[in-house]
Design an enzyme around this catalytic site. Structure first.
Site, PDB file in Angstrom:
ATOM      1  N   GLU A  57       0.819  -1.200   0.000  1.00  0.00           N
ATOM      2  CA  GLU A  57       0.000   0.000   0.000  1.00  0.00           C
ATOM      3  C   GLU A  57       0.862   1.263   0.000  1.00  0.00           C
ATOM      4  O   GLU A  57       0.551   2.248  -0.686  1.00  0.00           O
ATOM      5  CB  GLU A  57      -0.929   0.011   1.219  1.00  0.00           C
ATOM      6  N   THR A 166      13.555 -43.723  -8.403  1.00  0.00           N
ATOM      7  CA  THR A 166      14.323 -42.486  -8.193  1.00  0.00           C
ATOM      8  C   THR A 166      15.822 -42.659  -8.379  1.00  0.00           C
ATOM      9  O   THR A 166      16.548 -41.674  -8.478  1.00  0.00           O
ATOM     10  CB  THR A 166      14.074 -41.953  -6.779  1.00  0.00           C
ATOM     11  N   THR A 201      20.371 -38.516   2.825  1.00  0.00           N
ATOM     12  CA  THR A 201      20.704 -37.784   1.603  1.00  0.00           C
ATOM     13  C   THR A 201      22.037 -37.071   1.747  1.00  0.00           C
ATOM     14  O   THR A 201      22.834 -37.019   0.797  1.00  0.00           O
ATOM     15  CB  THR A 201      19.587 -36.779   1.281  1.00  0.00           C
ATOM     16  N   ARG A 212      20.632 -21.249  -6.722  1.00  0.00           N
ATOM     17  CA  ARG A 212      21.616 -20.826  -7.712  1.00  0.00           C
ATOM     18  C   ARG A 212      20.927 -20.222  -8.938  1.00  0.00           C
ATOM     19  O   ARG A 212      21.271 -20.516 -10.078  1.00  0.00           O
ATOM     20  CB  ARG A 212      22.496 -22.012  -8.114  1.00  0.00           C
ATOM     21  N   LEU A 301      12.745 -40.649   4.550  1.00  0.00           N
ATOM     22  CA  LEU A 301      12.126 -39.444   5.093  1.00  0.00           C
ATOM     23  C   LEU A 301      10.870 -39.080   4.296  1.00  0.00           C
ATOM     24  O   LEU A 301       9.852 -38.677   4.887  1.00  0.00           O
ATOM     25  CB  LEU A 301      13.117 -38.284   5.081  1.00  0.00           C
TER      26      LEU A 301
END
Length: 366
Positions: A57, A166, A201, A212, A301
């Site tokens: 505003e 995966t 991981t 990045r 996870l």
């Protein structure tokens, strides 16, 4: 029939476009845009750029100058009525002589919630709520989640082959999806308040988890769930720009865990499975005023978050390839005894990203 005419919808849509420009920098504040219109002409526009800087505003009023008197303000969120790092937007609107305020959704912040609209009405301003409310809510899912549920909106990113794999059985996974998909992930990282992963991981891939893209973007908080403090202090997740946070179990031995000074350590109790209590982890992130958590994690996870019902949105990148039955699965989930017990998800968005497909899904009830 809608009480708003088509031109009003267009002006609020423009305010939403402006609000989106602040998507990478407003945390923990909401993304807000404002359009000032007088006699059918846009006389000022603005959006909230970064926390601590003027609100939408204020920018719109500054652009309009004297033309703000008698104008209508189209704002994507109820104007604030409290002193924080910036003055109340309600007082700025009143001082400028704005005659009408149309806002999309109420602000759930208890310092505002209804108070902004009440202050304007008490001063004689015509105030209306509800224009493009659904779109405005989508814009700030994380902010609403933190204020209403005490935890961030959780997006779980997964990248897989067409058969839902995966990585190869030996762990090789770079790269299943394309460069275009990886750049899209960077954009999602940039607009998140935190990037969350697990110790598995960190040990397997040593990811940096930094943003990045763009010109020196703000770096989200990097969060590692490491119950037994097995992460190497020299891991890249601790050495990049910005700060990191490690969650460990209350009885984990920290004697060999000596990360850099920009890494915080918090203790969390164990859940029924002996691992970190994930609801408590998310509550801690909410207490840190983190609106959106972007999760890049392995199948353990990922499966734990899904099984606990803590994933608000799945962001699934599918590559047009097949890896076979021995490759690693998307998530480790409890076995089902009945098909009727399978969790229901609905597709929220589906689009090509380079040669891949990006499917965004939400739990069936949302």
């Amino acid at each position: 029939m809608s009480p708003f005419h088509s031109r009003e919808r267009a002006w609020m849509a423009r305010a939403l476009e402006l609000a989106w420009l602040g998507r990478d920098g407003t945390h923990p504040n909401p993304r807000v845009g404002c359009v000032l219109v007088r006699d059918g002409e846009v006389v000022g526009e603005g959006w909230h750029r970064r926390a601590g800087e003027p609100h939408a505003e204020a920018f719109a009023l500054d652009a309009a100058g004297a033309r703000a008197r008698g104008a209508t303000a189209y704002v994507t969120l109820e104007p604030c009525n409290h002193h924080g790092r910036t003055p109340p937007c309600t007082e700025a609107l009143l001082a400028a002589g704005v005659a009408r305020v149309v806002y999309a959704v109420p602000d759930p912040d208890p310092r505002v919630d209804g108070g902004g609209a009440a202050r304007l009405r008490a001063a004689g301003v015509d105030v209306v709520c509800g224009l493009l409310a659904e779109e405005a809510t989508e814009l700030n899912l994380g902010f609403f989640s933190r204020l209403r549920r005490g935890r961030p909106w959780v997006r779980l990113k997964l990248a897989a082959s067409l058969d839902g794999r995966t990585a190869l059985a030996g762990g090789e996974s770079q790269w299943i999806t394309s460069e275009a998909a990886r750049q899209d992930v960077q954009c999602w990282r940039a607009q998140s308040a935190a990037i969350l992963t697990g110790v598995g991981t960190v040990l397997a891939d040593d990811p940096a988890l930094t943003v990045r893209v763009g010109d020196s973007p703000r770096q989200p908080l990097r969060v590692v769930l490491d119950g037994r403090l097995r992460s190497p202090p020299a891991a890249r997740v601790f050495s990049g720009p910005g700060e990191s946070l490690v969650f460990a179990l209350e009885d984990a031995d920290a004697g060999r865990f000596l990360p850099p000074s920009r890494v915080a350590l918090e203790r969390v109790s164990a859940g029924s499975d002996g691992r970190l209590a994930l609801p408590e982890v998310l509550r801690r992130l909410g207490a840190r005023q983190l609106n959106e958590a972007w999760v890049e994690a392995g199948p353990t996870l990922a499966g734990s978050l899904l099984a606990a019902g803590l994933v608000d949105e799945l962001v699934l990148y599918l590559a047009p390839t097949l890896l076979g039955p021995d490759a690693r699965p998307l998530a480790m989930l409890p076995a089902l005894s009945r098909l009727a017990d399978r969790p229901a998800w609905r597709i929220h968005d589906l689009r090509p990203i380079g040669p891949d497909a990006r499917i965004m899904l939400r739990p069936g009830g949302q």
